[in-house]
Design a protein around this motif. Structure first.
Motif, PDB file in Angstrom:
ATOM      1  N   LEU B  45       0.851  -1.196   0.000  1.00 48.80           N
ATOM      2  CA  LEU B  45       0.000   0.000   0.000  1.00 48.80           C
ATOM      3  C   LEU B  45       0.886   1.245   0.000  1.00 48.80           C
ATOM      4  CD1 LEU B  45      -2.871   1.123   0.148  1.00 48.80           C
ATOM      5  CD2 LEU B  45      -2.755   0.927   2.635  1.00 48.80           C
ATOM      6  N   ALA B  46       2.009   1.143   0.702  1.00 47.18           N
ATOM      7  CA  ALA B  46       2.926   2.282   0.805  1.00 47.18           C
ATOM      8  C   ALA B  46       3.597   2.636  -0.525  1.00 47.18           C
ATOM      9  CB  ALA B  46       3.992   1.985   1.858  1.00 47.18           C
ATOM     10  N   ASP B  47       3.413   1.782  -1.533  1.00 50.09           N
ATOM     11  CA  ASP B  47       3.986   2.083  -2.854  1.00 50.09           C
ATOM     12  C   ASP B  47       3.233   3.209  -3.557  1.00 50.09           C
ATOM     13  OD1 ASP B  47       5.833   0.084  -2.535  1.00 50.09           O
ATOM     14  OD2 ASP B  47       4.682  -1.422  -3.663  1.00 50.09           O
ATOM     15  N   TYR B  48       2.096   3.623  -2.962  1.00 52.67           N
ATOM     16  CA  TYR B  48       1.272   4.640  -3.620  1.00 52.67           C
ATOM     17  C   TYR B  48       1.092   5.866  -2.726  1.00 52.67           C
ATOM     18  CZ  TYR B  48       0.411   0.695  -6.659  1.00 52.67           C
ATOM     19  OH  TYR B  48       0.578  -0.356  -7.502  1.00 52.67           O
ATOM     20  N   PRO B  49       2.183   6.501  -2.325  1.00 56.18           N
ATOM     21  CA  PRO B  49       2.049   7.665  -1.437  1.00 56.18           C
ATOM     22  C   PRO B  49       1.358   8.817  -2.162  1.00 56.18           C
ATOM     23  CG  PRO B  49       4.295   7.496  -2.255  1.00 56.18           C
ATOM     24  CD  PRO B  49       3.579   6.263  -2.713  1.00 56.18           C
ATOM     25  N   GLY B  50       0.506   9.506  -1.437  1.00 54.52           N
ATOM     26  CA  GLY B  50      -0.158  10.672  -2.021  1.00 54.52           C
ATOM     27  C   GLY B  50      -1.308  10.342  -2.951  1.00 54.52           C
ATOM     28  N   LYS B  51      -1.608   9.062  -3.107  1.00 57.47           N
ATOM     29  CA  LYS B  51      -2.699   8.654  -4.010  1.00 57.47           C
ATOM     30  C   LYS B  51      -3.986   8.411  -3.221  1.00 57.47           C
ATOM     31  CE  LYS B  51      -0.310   7.911  -7.928  1.00 57.47           C
ATOM     32  NZ  LYS B  51      -0.649   8.504  -9.228  1.00 57.47           N
ATOM     33  N   LEU B  52      -5.085   8.611  -3.899  1.00 53.67           N
ATOM     34  CA  LEU B  52      -6.362   8.117  -3.380  1.00 53.67           C
ATOM     35  C   LEU B  52      -6.467   6.681  -3.867  1.00 53.67           C
ATOM     36  CD1 LEU B  52      -9.202   8.445  -2.114  1.00 53.67           C
ATOM     37  CD2 LEU B  52      -9.995   9.203  -4.369  1.00 53.67           C
ATOM     38  N   VAL B  53      -6.474   5.733  -2.923  1.00 59.84           N
ATOM     39  CA  VAL B  53      -6.461   4.312  -3.303  1.00 59.84           C
ATOM     40  C   VAL B  53      -7.864   3.722  -3.198  1.00 59.84           C
ATOM     41  CG1 VAL B  53      -5.612   2.016  -2.669  1.00 59.84           C
ATOM     42  CG2 VAL B  53      -4.048   3.970  -2.664  1.00 59.84           C
ATOM     43  N   LEU B  54      -8.297   3.081  -4.269  1.00 60.28           N
ATOM     44  CA  LEU B  54      -9.520   2.280  -4.240  1.00 60.28           C
ATOM     45  C   LEU B  54      -9.055   0.836  -4.118  1.00 60.28           C
ATOM     46  CD1 LEU B  54     -12.608   2.499  -6.607  1.00 60.28           C
ATOM     47  CD2 LEU B  54     -11.618   0.307  -5.942  1.00 60.28           C
ATOM     48  N   LEU B  55      -9.292   0.242  -2.963  1.00 61.80           N
ATOM     49  CA  LEU B  55      -8.842  -1.132  -2.692  1.00 61.80           C
ATOM     50  C   LEU B  55     -10.055  -2.047  -2.783  1.00 61.80           C
ATOM     51  CD1 LEU B  55      -6.410  -2.901  -1.757  1.00 61.80           C
ATOM     52  CD2 LEU B  55      -7.246  -2.560   0.575  1.00 61.80           C
ATOM     53  N   ASN B  56     -10.041  -2.917  -3.778  1.00 65.78           N
ATOM     54  CA  ASN B  56     -11.216  -3.757  -4.056  1.00 65.78           C
ATOM     55  C   ASN B  56     -10.883  -5.233  -3.820  1.00 65.78           C
ATOM     56  OD1 ASN B  56     -12.494  -5.307  -6.882  1.00 65.78           O
ATOM     57  ND2 ASN B  56     -13.837  -4.555  -5.304  1.00 65.78           N
ATOM     58  N   PHE B 122      -7.908  -6.419   7.741  1.00 67.59           N
ATOM     59  CA  PHE B 122      -8.931  -5.413   7.456  1.00 67.59           C
ATOM     60  C   PHE B 122     -10.197  -5.678   8.275  1.00 67.59           C
ATOM     61  CE2 PHE B 122      -6.165  -4.088   4.155  1.00 67.59           C
ATOM     62  CZ  PHE B 122      -6.529  -2.778   3.867  1.00 67.59           C
ATOM     63  N   GLY B 123     -10.064  -6.429   9.334  1.00 69.76           N
ATOM     64  CA  GLY B 123     -11.214  -6.676  10.207  1.00 69.76           C
ATOM     65  C   GLY B 123     -12.077  -7.823   9.744  1.00 69.76           C
ATOM     66  N   GLY B 124     -11.620  -8.570   8.746  1.00 71.19           N
ATOM     67  CA  GLY B 124     -12.388  -9.696   8.242  1.00 71.19           C
ATOM     68  C   GLY B 124     -13.108  -9.329   6.961  1.00 71.19           C
ATOM     69  N   VAL B 125     -12.719  -9.984   5.890  1.00 74.49           N
ATOM     70  CA  VAL B 125     -13.445  -9.813   4.625  1.00 74.49           C
ATOM     71  C   VAL B 125     -14.356 -11.030   4.520  1.00 74.49           C
ATOM     72  CG1 VAL B 125     -13.278  -9.543   2.129  1.00 74.49           C
ATOM     73  CG2 VAL B 125     -11.555  -8.498   3.609  1.00 74.49           C
ATOM     74  N   LEU B 126     -15.586 -10.863   5.001  1.00 72.79           N
ATOM     75  CA  LEU B 126     -16.508 -11.995   5.146  1.00 72.79           C
ATOM     76  C   LEU B 126     -17.690 -11.871   4.206  1.00 72.79           C
ATOM     77  CD1 LEU B 126     -16.310 -12.215   9.023  1.00 72.79           C
ATOM     78  CD2 LEU B 126     -15.133 -13.633   7.340  1.00 72.79           C
ATOM     79  N   GLY B 127     -17.418 -11.386   3.040  1.00 72.95           N
ATOM     80  CA  GLY B 127     -18.422 -11.239   2.005  1.00 72.95           C
ATOM     81  C   GLY B 127     -17.853 -10.341   0.929  1.00 72.95           C
ATOM     82  N   LEU B 128     -18.147 -10.699  -0.302  1.00 72.20           N
ATOM     83  CA  LEU B 128     -17.631  -9.933  -1.436  1.00 72.20           C
ATOM     84  C   LEU B 128     -18.786  -9.433  -2.287  1.00 72.20           C
ATOM     85  CD1 LEU B 128     -14.653 -12.201  -2.543  1.00 72.20           C
ATOM     86  CD2 LEU B 128     -14.548 -10.098  -1.197  1.00 72.20           C
ATOM     87  N   PRO B 129     -18.580  -8.377  -3.058  1.00 68.88           N
ATOM     88  CA  PRO B 129     -17.356  -7.568  -3.089  1.00 68.88           C
ATOM     89  C   PRO B 129     -17.269  -6.640  -1.879  1.00 68.88           C
ATOM     90  CG  PRO B 129     -18.980  -6.688  -4.605  1.00 68.88           C
ATOM     91  CD  PRO B 129     -19.579  -7.934  -4.049  1.00 68.88           C
ATOM     92  N   LEU B 130     -16.047  -6.188  -1.608  1.00 68.14           N
ATOM     93  CA  LEU B 130     -15.813  -5.223  -0.542  1.00 68.14           C
ATOM     94  C   LEU B 130     -14.765  -4.237  -1.055  1.00 68.14           C
ATOM     95  CD1 LEU B 130     -16.124  -4.196   2.373  1.00 68.14           C
ATOM     96  CD2 LEU B 130     -14.362  -5.818   3.050  1.00 68.14           C
ATOM     97  N   THR B 131     -15.087  -2.961  -0.953  1.00 65.47           N
ATOM     98  CA  THR B 131     -14.203  -1.925  -1.504  1.00 65.47           C
ATOM     99  C   THR B 131     -13.963  -0.829  -0.479  1.00 65.47           C
ATOM    100  OG1 THR B 131     -14.998  -2.360  -3.740  1.00 65.47           O
ATOM    101  CG2 THR B 131     -13.948  -0.231  -3.370  1.00 65.47           C
ATOM    102  N   TYR B 132     -12.715  -0.438  -0.358  1.00 61.47           N
ATOM    103  CA  TYR B 132     -12.347   0.677   0.520  1.00 61.47           C
ATOM    104  C   TYR B 132     -11.806   1.823  -0.327  1.00 61.47           C
ATOM    105  CZ  TYR B 132     -12.443  -2.434   4.613  1.00 61.47           C
ATOM    106  OH  TYR B 132     -12.829  -3.290   5.621  1.00 61.47           O
ATOM    107  N   LEU B 133     -12.087   3.036   0.112  1.00 62.67           N
ATOM    108  CA  LEU B 133     -11.373   4.202  -0.405  1.00 62.67           C
ATOM    109  C   LEU B 133     -10.438   4.663   0.695  1.00 62.67           C
ATOM    110  CD1 LEU B 133     -14.157   6.266  -2.239  1.00 62.67           C
ATOM    111  CD2 LEU B 133     -12.388   4.812  -3.251  1.00 62.67           C
ATOM    112  N   ILE B 134      -9.171   4.820   0.353  1.00 60.12           N
ATOM    113  CA  ILE B 134      -8.137   5.171   1.325  1.00 60.12           C
ATOM    114  C   ILE B 134      -7.501   6.479   0.865  1.00 60.12           C
ATOM    115  CG2 ILE B 134      -5.965   4.405   2.381  1.00 60.12           C
ATOM    116  CD1 ILE B 134      -6.916   1.497   1.646  1.00 60.12           C
ATOM    117  N   ASP B 135      -7.537   7.487   1.730  1.00 60.96           N
ATOM    118  CA  ASP B 135      -7.079   8.813   1.294  1.00 60.96           C
ATOM    119  C   ASP B 135      -5.543   8.868   1.219  1.00 60.96           C
ATOM    120  OD1 ASP B 135      -5.976   9.392   3.782  1.00 60.96           O
ATOM    121  OD2 ASP B 135      -7.545  10.794   4.388  1.00 60.96           O
ATOM    122  N   PRO B 136      -5.004   9.950   0.668  1.00 60.64           N
ATOM    123  CA  PRO B 136      -3.547   9.999   0.465  1.00 60.64           C
ATOM    124  C   PRO B 136      -2.729   9.878   1.754  1.00 60.64           C
ATOM    125  CG  PRO B 136      -4.637  11.640  -0.891  1.00 60.64           C
ATOM    126  CD  PRO B 136      -5.684  11.072   0.003  1.00 60.64           C
TER     127      PRO B 136
END
Lengths: 168, 166
Positions: B45-56, B122-136
């Motif tokens: 995740l740290a490879d994308y500093p300053g990016k808005l990351v959509l993690l799907n 991530f607290g348990g991915v217990l159903g899909l799909p699951l998407t996070y937006l992570i700020d810069p």
């Protein structure tokens, strides 16, 4: 005749211009990949469903006989969290998972109370429960219930505070 | 002393019974992770500093996940220059399934091979799909479980990218 030709030409030109101005119309959208076909969860009769609250009450009642609970979904999900006491039976959308399920129940009496569940994704999209239910029916099991998971196992079981365990 | 030990044991037991589904909440810092992409190269995740990351989080057997992926590719192409980075994480039990699917339907963003441990972080991915937006700054700013409203998700992305550019 000339008027009709002008109208026709205008219509064609108009369509072309609209298409060029609207990329959504001009370029075909890439088709979404599709998962392999499977027997839908909707094929399971309502009489064979059990609601999460009903199963949780059963498990929390010390006097109630306990069914055999089989998770017929994916190991990645099972390892993170599963119904306390549930066994991993493998994903029923694959032949290897169905084979594992058949082997697990092979020695059981046909009237064994069995509850199967998955919860990998919203009910109508689950690739596993319909297949697993049909397989158990085909083997002659008469007391099979499928836990109805409307959205997913996290929302419909774990976040309700029902009993869970983790690990393989 | 024994009482303290009993309370501690009860707390540990309670935590284990609660499982991992206390889901990573909006406002929390996203957990750092490193997982291989489809070529085996580790991606953090740290490879994308300053990016808005959509993690799907997705899987090849998940119909609603597959419906979203062309849209996410479109967003990567459309908003990538403005600072959006989409990252897909396959939670297939067998990574070969994800590889086969992506070979037929390539995405415009990296696909990582995930596992249960990453889901638990991530607290348990217990159903899909699951998407996070992570700020810069690495903070979770949105969480979408199940069939998300993609129009709303896109509006949120646009708003966050506009904030980022100020």
């Amino acid at each position: 005749m000339h008027l009709q030709l002008i109208k026709f030409t205008s219509a064609i030109v108009g369509c072309v211009l609209i298409g060029a101005a609207n990329p959504a119309l001009a370029a075909p959208k890439p088709a979404a990949p599709e998962p392999a076909a499977h027997r839908p969860a909707a094929s399971i009769p309502a009489a064979s469903l059990i609601q999460p609250a009903e199963l949780a009450a059963l498990l929390q009642n010390p006097a109630a006989p306990k069914p055999l609970i089989l998770q017929v979904g994916f190991r990645t999900m099972y390892v993170q969290s599963h119904i306390s006491g549930a066994e991993y039976a493998g994903p029923a959308n694959e032949e290897s998972g169905l084979q594992r399920l058949r082997e697990r129940v092979a020695a059981l009496p046909k009237d064994t109370a069995i509850v199967i569940y998955c919860g990998c994704c919203p009910w109508n999209h689950c690739p596993n429960v319909g297949e697993a239910f049909a397989a158990l029916q085909g083997l002659g099991f008469t007391h099979v219930k499928v836990m109805y998971v409307a959205e997913n196992f996290g929302d419909d079981w774990v976040n309700k505070g029902y009993p869970v365990a983790k690990g393989s | 002393m024994r009482l303290i030990a009993r309370i501690a044991a009860a707390a540990i037991l309670s935590a284990s019974l609660c499982g991992a589904a206390g889901s990573t909440a909006v406002g929390d810092m996203a957990p750092e992770f490193s997982r291989p992409d489809l070529s085996g190269k580790p991606v953090r995740l740290a490879d994308y500093p300053g990016k808005l990351v959509l993690l799907n989080f997705w899987a090849s057997w998940c119909g609603p996940c597959l419906e979203e992926m062309p849209k996410f590719s479109g967003w990567q192409r459309e908003y990538g220059a403005q600072g959006l980075q989409v990252i897909g994480v396959s939670l297939d039990d067998d990574s070969a399934s994800a590889r086969r699917l992506i070979a037929r339907h390539p995405t415009a963003y990296p696909i990582l091979i995930g596992d249960a441990a990453l889901g638990e972080s991530f607290g348990g991915v217990l159903g899909l799909p699951l998407t996070y937006l992570i700020d810069p700054k690495g903070r979770i700013v949105a969480r979408y479980q199940g069939n998300g409203d993609l129009a709303k998700m896109e509006a949120k992305i646009k708003a966050l990218l506009a904030q980022r550019s100020k």
